[in-house]
Design a protein around this motif. Structure first.
Motif, PDB file in Angstrom:
ATOM      1  N   ILE A  61       0.843  -1.208   0.000  1.00  0.00           N
ATOM      2  CA  ILE A  61       0.000   0.000   0.000  1.00  0.00           C
ATOM      3  C   ILE A  61       0.872   1.251   0.000  1.00  0.00           C
ATOM      4  N   ARG A  62       1.931   1.239   0.805  1.00  0.00           N
ATOM      5  CA  ARG A  62       2.822   2.410   0.845  1.00  0.00           C
ATOM      6  C   ARG A  62       3.476   2.649  -0.509  1.00  0.00           C
ATOM      7  N   THR A  63       3.766   1.571  -1.204  1.00  0.00           N
ATOM      8  CA  THR A  63       4.461   1.694  -2.490  1.00  0.00           C
ATOM      9  C   THR A  63       3.528   2.104  -3.621  1.00  0.00           C
ATOM     10  N   PHE A  64       2.350   1.474  -3.676  1.00  0.00           N
ATOM     11  CA  PHE A  64       1.462   1.671  -4.828  1.00  0.00           C
ATOM     12  C   PHE A  64       0.249   2.552  -4.537  1.00  0.00           C
ATOM     13  N   GLY A  65       0.033   2.915  -3.276  1.00  0.00           N
ATOM     14  CA  GLY A  65      -1.002   3.891  -2.948  1.00  0.00           C
ATOM     15  C   GLY A  65      -2.363   3.326  -2.629  1.00  0.00           C
ATOM     16  N   SER A  66      -2.697   2.152  -3.131  1.00  0.00           N
ATOM     17  CA  SER A  66      -4.000   1.549  -2.858  1.00  0.00           C
ATOM     18  C   SER A  66      -3.911   0.050  -3.122  1.00  0.00           C
TER      19      SER A  66
END
Length: 369
Positions: free
Chosen positions: A27-32
């Protein structure tokens, strides 16, 4: 977007190597969850600590179909789905590094209310039962939520006393909502919901009450509240793991002391001895420590002061007076002040805690009461 995000979050969490921590990394890397589902398999190297094997299951259409059925099940049974990365889980739980990516909720849970987690053995004695009854009687003027695990013994008593005293209670389950374990507590679970409480679980509807789930469940009980009370437990009991999680999360832990010969007090005594829990000497002091110090009525004390004011031995008196003179003194400093090895001091400190003369804090520090 929100329905799609729920769908992809459930599918992502179902992947065999995507646990809560790896989920949060993605989630931190791709946003969702939706973006992670679409991109992580090809772009996994962008996420720290994520390898090719970790993302191998992402994109499997079986998991999306599972997620669709899970959402339908939740809608049919009035179950809310909370996603951590959308800041929907209880705020204290959200502070924990290993907090659940998904939390399922049935019933009402007012996160603005103070919370206290209360756990203990399934083999509760009359001593433990009396303590739970006295605690809820003394704290009933307060507005707070009690949290426990819906097991037999102490957990069951906590939920029942909460209902009796009109205090909302939340039960954290070790399985999905397709079942209720133990089945003996099904009526109690229904009563919790009827009285405005909640059932919570991180497990989807397909998950059975497997043994390993109970330890995993305990971290939620510990993380959701600022304080955990251990009523009775043996050496290595499940409640010891809850206390360990609470210590790791920098939460307050309190333990009910008992006779060294009582098997279901040995775990509590050990927590106190190892400075992993503060000793409960009087219910009024416990209530004050929890911030429930509003009550005009005098709460019943666990140990009458006539017992506390008994004559101390020479060793007890030396240590007690030294700690009186040096509030919040550490064990190492205390050993240096009185020129006595720490291993000889600790048993005396436990005796003084059981007498209600001392209180311990994290970092092996002590103060006189």
């Amino acid at each position: 977007m929100v329905p799609e995000e729920y769908l992809h979050a459930i599918a992502l969490r179902e992947c065999s190597l995507i646990g809560d921590i790896n989920f949060h990394k993605l989630i931190r890397t791709f946003g969702s969850a939706e973006e992670a589902w679409k991109r992580a398999k090809k772009e996994y190297s962008k996420a720290e600590g994520i390898g090719r094997k970790t993302v191998a299951d992402i994109g499997n259409s079986d998991y999306l179909r599972f997620a669709e059925k899970e959402i339908q099940f939740c809608e049919k049974n009035d179950i809310r789905i909370h996603l951590r990365h959308l800041k929907q889980i209880p705020f204290l739980l959200n502070e924990c590094d290993d907090a659940p990516a998904i939390l399922y909720q049935k019933g009402n849970f007012d996160d603005s209310l103070p919370k206290v987690s209360i756990v203990g053995t399934r083999n509760m004695t009359s001593y433990g039962k009396q303590f739970v009854c006295d605690f809820f009687e003394a704290s009933k003027p307060s507005k707070y939520i009690s949290v426990s695990g819906l097991a037999l013994g102490v957990d069951k008593e906590v939920h029942e006393q909460s209902i009796l005293h009109k205090i909302p209670t939340a039960a954290v389950l070790a399985h999905g909502f397709h079942t209720l374990y133990p089945s003996k507590n099904r009526k109690l679970a229904d009563k919790i919901l009827e009285e405005g409480g909640a059932l919570l679980t991180e497990f989807n509807s397909s998950r059975k009450p497997d043994r390993e789930n109970f330890i995993q469940r305990n971290r939620i009980i510990a993380g959701i509240s600022p304080a955990t009370i251990v009523v009775e437990t043996g050496f290595g009991g499940g409640s010891v793991s809850t206390a360990t999680f609470a210590n790791d999360y920098n939460r307050e832990v309190f333990a009910l002391p008992g006779k060294i010969t009582d098997p279901y007090s040995q775990g509590c005594n050990q927590l106190i001895f190892q400075n992993k829990a503060s000793c409960i000497s009087a219910i009024k002091d416990l209530i004050n420590s929890l911030g429930f110090n509003h009550s005009k009525a005098k709460p019943k004390e666990l140990f009458p002061y006539s017992e506390i004011n008994m004559q101390l031995t020479e060793n007890q008196l030396i240590i007690y007076q030294t700690i009186q003179t040096h509030p919040h003194v550490s064990l190492d400093d205390l050993a240096q002040i009185i020129s006595t090895p720490a291993y000889k001091i600790l048993p005396v400190i436990l005796e003084l805690e059981l007498l209600g003369k001392l209180k311990s804090f994290s970092g092996r520090q002590f103060t006189a009461i």
